[in-house]
Write a protein that holds these residues in place. Structure first.
Motif, PDB file in Angstrom:
ATOM      1  N   ASN A 124       1.209  -1.227   0.100  1.00  0.00           N
ATOM      2  CA  ASN A 124      -0.006   0.019  -0.066  1.00  0.00           C
ATOM      3  C   ASN A 124       0.534   1.629   0.107  1.00  0.00           C
ATOM      4  N   GLN A 125       1.858   1.259   1.032  1.00  0.00           N
ATOM      5  CA  GLN A 125       2.577   2.344   0.985  1.00  0.00           C
ATOM      6  C   GLN A 125       3.662   2.519  -0.491  1.00  0.00           C
ATOM      7  N   LYS A 126       4.019   2.130  -0.610  1.00  0.00           N
ATOM      8  CA  LYS A 126       4.927   1.754  -2.101  1.00  0.00           C
ATOM      9  C   LYS A 126       4.160   2.204  -3.230  1.00  0.00           C
ATOM     10  N   VAL A 127       3.377   2.436  -3.520  1.00  0.00           N
ATOM     11  CA  VAL A 127       2.101   2.053  -4.553  1.00  0.00           C
ATOM     12  C   VAL A 127       1.840   3.482  -4.781  1.00  0.00           C
ATOM     13  N   ALA A 128       1.225   3.653  -2.925  1.00  0.00           N
ATOM     14  CA  ALA A 128       1.003   5.106  -2.922  1.00  0.00           C
ATOM     15  C   ALA A 128       1.917   6.184  -3.235  1.00  0.00           C
ATOM     16  N   GLN A 129       3.120   5.893  -2.908  1.00  0.00           N
ATOM     17  CA  GLN A 129       4.762   7.431  -2.744  1.00  0.00           C
ATOM     18  C   GLN A 129       4.632   7.082  -4.157  1.00  0.00           C
ATOM     19  N   GLU A 130       4.321   6.264  -5.355  1.00  0.00           N
ATOM     20  CA  GLU A 130       4.953   6.386  -6.879  1.00  0.00           C
ATOM     21  C   GLU A 130       3.468   7.029  -7.733  1.00  0.00           C
ATOM     22  N   LEU A 131       1.579   6.848  -6.913  1.00  0.00           N
ATOM     23  CA  LEU A 131       0.775   7.442  -7.418  1.00  0.00           C
ATOM     24  C   LEU A 131       0.795   9.108  -7.332  1.00  0.00           C
ATOM     25  N   ALA A 132       0.989   8.775  -5.949  1.00  0.00           N
ATOM     26  CA  ALA A 132       1.502  10.978  -5.393  1.00  0.00           C
ATOM     27  C   ALA A 132       2.707  11.773  -6.524  1.00  0.00           C
ATOM     28  N   VAL A 133       4.154  10.397  -6.481  1.00  0.00           N
ATOM     29  CA  VAL A 133       5.219  11.404  -7.128  1.00  0.00           C
ATOM     30  C   VAL A 133       4.366  11.746  -8.706  1.00  0.00           C
ATOM     31  N   GLY A 134       3.372  10.856  -9.052  1.00  0.00           N
ATOM     32  CA  GLY A 134       3.819  11.146 -10.279  1.00  0.00           C
ATOM     33  C   GLY A 134       2.097  11.843 -11.057  1.00  0.00           C
ATOM     34  N   LEU A 135       1.294  11.973  -9.976  1.00  0.00           N
ATOM     35  CA  LEU A 135       0.238  12.928  -9.951  1.00  0.00           C
ATOM     36  C   LEU A 135       0.734  14.195  -9.416  1.00  0.00           C
TER      37      LEU A 135
END
Length: 416
Positions: free
Chosen positions: A191-202
């Protein structure tokens, strides 16, 4: 597909096999599919006519399906159509019979004849959005092949011709309209790793409820569970989610103060900064929640504030193919026994490899894009749900004054 109920929205499902791709230099991922979309008919339209060139946008991208032998192209997003220009210089094209164009809903194949056989210039089954195949037109403009594709949704702006990580992150802003995203699932780490990736991209703010809880408690969640049990952790995370949904998402400049002297109730203070959470003055975030049954997302009765944003369930599966994974997701939703089935979209993972976190994040954005395109009122509906107090009446929002403790008949009028 109208996203009017939890069941219908959650049927947007993605099946990924990152574990089987560890030896590949570039991960390849399965198609995100909206189950109720009707099939389209292939169309091959060819004509040679001159046209005044449109302003050009230059791009260089790789495509999510092979083979692709041409990466450089020019792309234009118009009001009702998109235009693609490919260089033909040096390919000895003598007539339109030397060119093959096949457009089919969300796929595009372009081939040119060379030495008696056709060579693929471009092939993708992931156009940024659906097109109207029967209205595809292509022509030769000097040394360029020009292809005009009619948009299925003229209001949607295409950042690029293909759906990729870059185009999804650029194009999601117009769809999400600042609505926050909650990542749920059994694994806190994933959950944390995917959330971090999404946040950076968006360009969103990355937040994890685990870090917020541990920063204040000055102990790990595992130690907390041993000392006080899972119910205490669930209640504390619920308080965090309440604050994020009702205040953070409403763009009110408030501080979150979690006090052990009030049993982890949330206290709002406009002048006091705890130093553990800080001030967030804008409304966009990707929030990673605790995994497993000791997290609030694992309890169906704790979803009131998760409904304030778009929820993505990262669900690990033993399914060996996309069809089986979809059937598994459908079974979870119909059964309703898993709290995560309340999520707006489901992304099925066969195994996990942190090196492919961007692949998973891309699948999440693709599924969210389909969800919002199926009902463009969803971001506004999320906003209304927040303004009315996150009362748990999602997706059938009741009128103002509705009392959730009194049941559905407590207030007259129609749902939104």
């Amino acid at each position: 597909m109208a996203a009017t109920t939890t069941t219908s929205t959650a049927l947007i499902n993605t099946y990924l096999q990152p574990s089987s791709l560890q030896n590949l230099s570039r991960p390849k991922w399965a198609i995100t599919n909206c189950l109720s979309l009707p099939p389209t008919t292939p169309s091959r339209v060819g004509c040679c006519r001159l046209k005044t060139p449109l302003p050009r946008v230059f791009s260089s991208q790789s495509f999510p399906t092979a083979p692709v032998t041409l990466k450089d192209y020019e792309f234009l997003d118009g009001s009702t159509e998109v235009e693609l220009r490919l260089q033909l210089r040096g390919r000895n094209i003598t007539s339109s019979r030397d060119i093959f164009v096949d457009a089919n809903g969300s796929s595009l194949t372009i081939k040119v004849q060379h030495s008696g056989s056709f060579v693929t210039l471009m092939e993708t089954n992931q156009l940024f959005d659906k097109i109207k195949p029967a209205e595809t037109i292509w022509y030769i403009d000097e040394d360029q092949l020009v292809i005009n594709l009619k948009k299925h949704d003229p209001d949607l702006k295409w950042p690029d011709i293909v759906e990729s990580w870059e185009s999804l992150t650029a194009g999601s802003m117009q769809l999400l309209k600042g609505t926050s995203i909650y990542i749920v699932g059994d694994s806190t780490e994933i959950n944390q790793k995917v959330a971090q990736e999404l946040a950076v991209g968006l360009g969103y703010t990355p937040l994890t409820t685990k870090e917020l809880l541990e920063a204040y408690a000055k102990q790990s969640v595992d130690s907390w569970l041993l000392a006080e049990g899972s119910e205490s952790v669930v209640e504390a995370e619920s308080a965090i989610l309440q604050s994020l949904s009702r205040y953070y998402l409403s763009n009110l400049n408030r501080f979150l103060f979690l006090s052990p002297f009030v049993g982890w109730r949330v206290v709002y203070n406009e002048y006091f900064l705890t130093g553990y959470v800080g001030l967030y003055s804008h409304a966009r975030a990707v929030i990673a929640t605790l995994g497993g049954q000791h997290g609030a997302a694992g309890r169906a009765h704790k979803w009131h504030h998760l409904y304030a944003g778009f929820t993505i369930w990262l669900s690990q599966t033993d399914a060996t193919d996309e069809g089986s994974a979809k059937e598994e997701a459908r079974s979870h939703i119909q059964d309703g026994g898993v709290a995560y089935s309340n999520a707006d979209v489901v992304v099925k993972l066969q195994g996990w490899d942190a090196d492919h976190v961007k692949t998973v994040a891309q699948a999440c954005l693709s599924a969210l894009k389909q969800l919002v395109l199926s009902d463009k009122k969803l971001p506004g509906k999320k906003s209304l749900y927040i303004r009315l107090g996150c009362r748990g009446d999602w997706p059938n929002i009741k009128p103002p004054g509705w009392d959730p403790s009194a049941g559905d008949d407590a207030s007259p009028g129609r749902s939104h």
